[in-house]
Scaffold this active site. Structure first.
Site, PDB file in Angstrom:
ATOM      1  N   GLU A 112      -3.129  10.421   3.060  1.00 53.72           N
ATOM      2  CA  GLU A 112      -4.329  10.635   3.863  1.00 53.72           C
ATOM      3  C   GLU A 112      -4.334  12.083   4.328  1.00 53.72           C
ATOM      4  O   GLU A 112      -3.313  12.587   4.802  1.00 53.72           O
ATOM      5  CB  GLU A 112      -4.380   9.697   5.076  1.00 53.72           C
ATOM      6  CG  GLU A 112      -4.651   8.251   4.705  1.00 53.72           C
ATOM      7  CD  GLU A 112      -4.860   7.378   5.930  1.00 53.72           C
ATOM      8  OE1 GLU A 112      -5.848   6.626   5.936  1.00 53.72           O
ATOM      9  OE2 GLU A 112      -4.055   7.455   6.862  1.00 53.72           O
ATOM     10  N   GLU A 154       0.842  -1.195   0.000  1.00 51.71           N
ATOM     11  CA  GLU A 154       0.000   0.000   0.000  1.00 51.71           C
ATOM     12  C   GLU A 154       0.875   1.242   0.000  1.00 51.71           C
ATOM     13  O   GLU A 154       1.937   1.262   0.633  1.00 51.71           O
ATOM     14  CB  GLU A 154      -0.903  -0.014   1.242  1.00 51.71           C
ATOM     15  CG  GLU A 154      -1.969   1.060   1.285  1.00 51.71           C
ATOM     16  CD  GLU A 154      -2.944   0.826   2.435  1.00 51.71           C
ATOM     17  OE1 GLU A 154      -3.338  -0.339   2.666  1.00 51.71           O
ATOM     18  OE2 GLU A 154      -3.298   1.795   3.101  1.00 51.71           O
ATOM     19  N   THR A 173       1.457  10.398   5.117  1.00 52.38           N
ATOM     20  CA  THR A 173       1.912   9.435   4.110  1.00 52.38           C
ATOM     21  C   THR A 173       2.394   8.167   4.802  1.00 52.38           C
ATOM     22  O   THR A 173       2.866   8.200   5.943  1.00 52.38           O
ATOM     23  CB  THR A 173       3.050  10.001   3.242  1.00 52.38           C
ATOM     24  OG1 THR A 173       4.216  10.212   4.056  1.00 52.38           O
ATOM     25  CG2 THR A 173       2.642  11.319   2.590  1.00 52.38           C
ATOM     26  N   ASP A 180       0.182   5.363   0.618  1.00 53.64           N
ATOM     27  CA  ASP A 180      -0.909   6.189   1.141  1.00 53.64           C
ATOM     28  C   ASP A 180      -0.655   7.681   1.096  1.00 53.64           C
ATOM     29  O   ASP A 180       0.407   8.159   1.520  1.00 53.64           O
ATOM     30  CB  ASP A 180      -1.131   5.885   2.638  1.00 53.64           C
ATOM     31  CG  ASP A 180      -1.725   4.529   2.891  1.00 53.64           C
ATOM     32  OD1 ASP A 180      -2.237   3.924   1.949  1.00 53.64           O
ATOM     33  OD2 ASP A 180      -1.679   4.078   4.049  1.00 53.64           O
TER      34      ASP A 180
END
Length: 282
Positions: free
Chosen positions: A100, A96, A114, A98
């Site tokens: 956010e 993953e 992150t 990220d």
């Protein structure tokens, strides 16, 4: 915290392609009508109210690429809300990457969070303030993911580089194809000041907007990649930060980084994770 204006930086996009159409490229996956595709597929909005948030995912899976999306975040008092925009595979040992965006009280800056997961393990957080108000207009948030590194960028300015740490015995996301996901949801148990500030539902519905999605990427389908072996065909597969972008990265990290797991000695009293040795910051 006052937001600082900076001189605009001219950014040249090397791998330009036509903007995608959300009808063709994304599926709304949850939200019971709170997510909408508008303007003939050029705009997508996610909404959150007290009953539910909403989300979407890409129809394609990718194994390496440069993914750009323009977002305009929830304005006003967005405390307790999280707008997540990320790449992810599936399963217990998922990979993953990220972005956010943690909501705020009116007048306070958003926190950009992150993280990078490999083989189900994350806990590699870096957090930043932004040098602009991300709720006033659209801004481009990019993930460049190739076999050597992951580069997070905002409006073409790199904010984080995560280099492949296999040389120090740490897994790197390179074998699992990932879809793009995004969701707007209520996280007032942790998002704003560790959960101290709760969502004010009198401001609902909260809405985030998306446009100008571009995927210069290797589409993974039926066990094979759409990318050729020609390194000149997809230059981002071997992209590195040049000296100018290294300076931009240093500027962001020195002025806007507010948390870096690789310097949190209280969290890691026995020593920092091994990937920190090759992912040092400015």
């Amino acid at each position: 915290m006052a937001l600082i204006n900076i001189i605009p930086i001219l950014v040249i996009t090397l791998f330009a392609s036509a903007y995608a159409n959300f009808y063709q490229d994304m599926d709304i996956t949850w939200g019971d009508g709170r997510a909408k595709i508008l303007n003939n597929g050029e705009l997508l909005t996610l909404s959150l109210d007290k009953t539910s948030g909403s989300g979407f995912q890409s129809r394609n899976e990718y194994l390496f690429g440069k993914i750009d999306m323009q977002l305009k975040l929830v304005p006003g008092n967005s405390a307790g809300t999280v707008t997540a925009y990320y790449l992810s595979s599936q399963g217990a040992t998922h990979d993953e990457i990220d972005f956010e965006f943690l909501g705020n009280l009116s007048g306070d800056p958003y926190i950009l969070h992150t993280n990078v997961f490999s083989q189900g393990k994350g806990n590699r957080e870096q957090q930043f303030y932004l040098w602009f108000d991300p709720t006033v207009d659209f801004h481009t948030y990019s993930i460049l993911w190739n076999p050597q590194r992951i580069i997070f960028s905002v409006d073409g300015t790199p904010i984080r580089e995560y280099k492949n740490p296999e040389s120090v015995g740490v897994a790197y996301p390179k074998n699992q194809a990932m879809r793009i996901y995004s969701s707007l949801w209520n996280a007032d148990d942790w998002a704003t000041r560790g959960g101290l500030v709760k969502t004010d539902w009198s401001h609902a519905p909260f809405t985030a907007s998306y446009r100008n999605f571009v995927a210069n990427a290797c589409v993974w389908s039926s066990g094979s990649s759409s990318c050729s072996n020609d390194p000149t065909a997809n230059a981002w597969l071997n992209a590195v930060l040049d000296s100018t972008n290294q300076e931009r990265l240093k500027w962001v990290q020195q002025n806007y980084m507010i948390y870096n797991y690789c310097s949190d000695s209280k969290r890691f009293p026995q020593g920092f994770p091994p990937e920190c040795t090759i992912n040092t910051t400015a």
